[in-house]
Write an enzyme that holds these catalytic residues in place. Structure first.
Site, PDB file in Angstrom:
ATOM      1  N   HIS A  96       0.834  -1.210   0.000  1.00 19.84           N
ATOM      2  CA  HIS A  96       0.000   0.000   0.000  1.00 19.84           C
ATOM      3  C   HIS A  96       0.868   1.261   0.000  1.00 19.84           C
ATOM      4  O   HIS A  96       0.546   2.236  -0.679  1.00 19.84           O
ATOM      5  CB  HIS A  96      -0.922   0.005   1.226  1.00 19.84           C
ATOM      6  N   GLU A  97       1.956   1.240   0.769  1.00 21.88           N
ATOM      7  CA  GLU A  97       2.836   2.406   0.809  1.00 21.88           C
ATOM      8  C   GLU A  97       3.496   2.642  -0.549  1.00 21.88           C
ATOM      9  O   GLU A  97       3.615   3.791  -1.002  1.00 21.88           O
ATOM     10  CB  GLU A  97       3.906   2.214   1.885  1.00 21.88           C
TER      11      GLU A  97
END
Length: 416
Positions: free
Chosen positions: A335-336
């Protein structure tokens, strides 16, 4: 959306829609096109690696037969399998890592338009997950070939294309385009393609894409811009007020994007590929716990994590809670990358947001297991509050603020 808010928005800001006001350059388009063309080359490299591994497995069986041994009884075959897998694993690991690393570096430093960068990064992450699944599944199939007792647990569907006959370029190409992240030698297939169905789904995707663009430009962008001064001055009360305003439009945009991808686009792709398994999501909006939401809203990713992360860890003796935590850690990293790389700001907010889900999962799990509806209703309320108020709006605010601090209207003096 409340009609009064629509009228109020137009009275306050006017029409903010501008087709020509998107600052992407030709270099962004060129780099995005090159990345989209080159990333699948790593899938071809995975095919070459598995071709060599399959050839080695057939050679091991041939040597065992010449020595009048069964492959599963041959200590040499077992030793060769272990040593070969280490080499193959390293080769796949380097190949998959390079596919994601190269794209992330190019997008972070050279692609300046967030949308083009996001599309490139999504494609790289999807290919990375597919390479991993291709490697892990073929390892299991190779093990089943050398140890037929282990192959007894394989699905009957796999008999239509036994290992190593599945190691073909056409087989891998189908997996590349199939709307799944978990590799199988054979998938359930539909008898024909309904082209009218495909056109309807593509029309939905296009219409929702236009709606997302309009909603983002007309409603989300003014709210985000108006929040910059409040964040820079640390006016927490005003930030909270902006956060609650943003929660409505961010939820609408997210729901439109969810429908466009998981209901329209993936079903159109599945129809063209005659892909039979089309459960891309289930009723996540009724989730009685946060854990249920993460298991149901994105079935392709959930299937990958369960098949290649959670189950192997539990099979090695890890506790289910520890295995679940590691799933969220891996998901947080991805996600990052997905959010931080295209916005050129690795803040850790998306990663922390995923890690915070771990205690929420464990807190709401007893509510899901309570008898009667009250526990499930409370768990569903906790999910929606965290989803609407804490999750997406806060992340959008922080990444937008970081983007503006780096490239836009928030000056260093304001930050100091």
């Amino acid at each position: 959306m409340n009609l009064r808010l629509v009228v109020e928005n137009f009275m306050k800001y006017g029409v903010l829609i501008c087709i020509r006001c998107h600052g992407y350059g030709s270099s962004d388009l060129l780099l995005g096109t090159i990345l989209f063309a080159l990333v699948p080359c790593h899938l071809f490299a995975a095919y070459i690696i598995e071709l060599a591994a399959g050839s080695q497995a057939k050679g091991a069986i041939g040597r065992a037969k010449r020595n009048d041994e069964k492959p599963q009884d041959s200590s040499q075959a077992a030793k060769t399998f272990r040593s070969t897998w280490r080499i193959i694993a390293w080769a796949h690991g380097v190949n998959a890592t390079l596919s994601l690393f190269i794209t992330s570096v190019v997008v972070y430093y050279y692609v300046h338009h967030p949308l083009i960068g996001t599309i490139s990064e999504v494609h790289a992450i999807v290919v990375w997950l597919k390479i991993c699944s291709y490697a892990f599944t073929n390892r299991d199939l190779r093990h089943a070939l050398l140890k037929p007792d282990a192959g007894a647990s394989l699905p009957d569907l796999y008999a239509a294309c036994p290992y190593p006959r599945n190691i073909t370029f056409s087989n891998l190409s189908y997996f590349w385009w199939a709307p799944t992240l978990v590799y199988q030698p054979v998938y359930p297939r539909t008898p024909n393609i309904r082209w009218l169905f495909v056109l309807k789904r593509l029309a939905e995707t296009f219409s929702l894409g236009v709606f997302i663009w309009l909603a983002s430009a007309q409603y989300a962008a003014p709210l985000l811009h108006n929040s910059l001064s409040k964040i820079s001055s640390l006016d927490l009360a005003s930030v909270l007020e902006r956060l609650m305003k943003l929660s409505t439009i961010s939820l609408i945009i997210w729901l439109a994007g969810f429908f466009a991808i998981f209901q329209s686009l993936l079903n159109a792709l599945a129809e063209v590929m005659r892909f039979g398994d089309r459960e891309f999501y289930s009723e996540w909006w009724n989730s009685p716990s946060v854990g249920t939401y993460w298991r149901t809203w994105n079935k392709p990713v959930n299937s990958f994590m369960r098949r290649h992360v959670y189950n192997p860890l539990v099979g090695r003796g890890w506790g289910s809670r520890v295995a679940s935590a590691w799933v969220f850690v891996l998901s947080g990293i991805l996600h990052e990358l997905l959010v931080g790389v295209p916005t050129h700001n690795i803040l850790g907010v998306a990663f922390i947001g995923m890690i915070v889900q771990i205690p929420l999962v464990f807190v709401t799990l007893p509510l899901e297991r309570m008898e009667g509806p009250h526990g499930k209703i409370l768990g569903n309320c906790i999910f929606w509050i965290s989803f609407c108020l804490v999750g997406q709006p806060l992340a959008a605010l922080l990444y937008f603020f970081a983007w503006q601090a780096k490239y836009g209207s928030v000056s260093r003096d304001q930050l100091n």
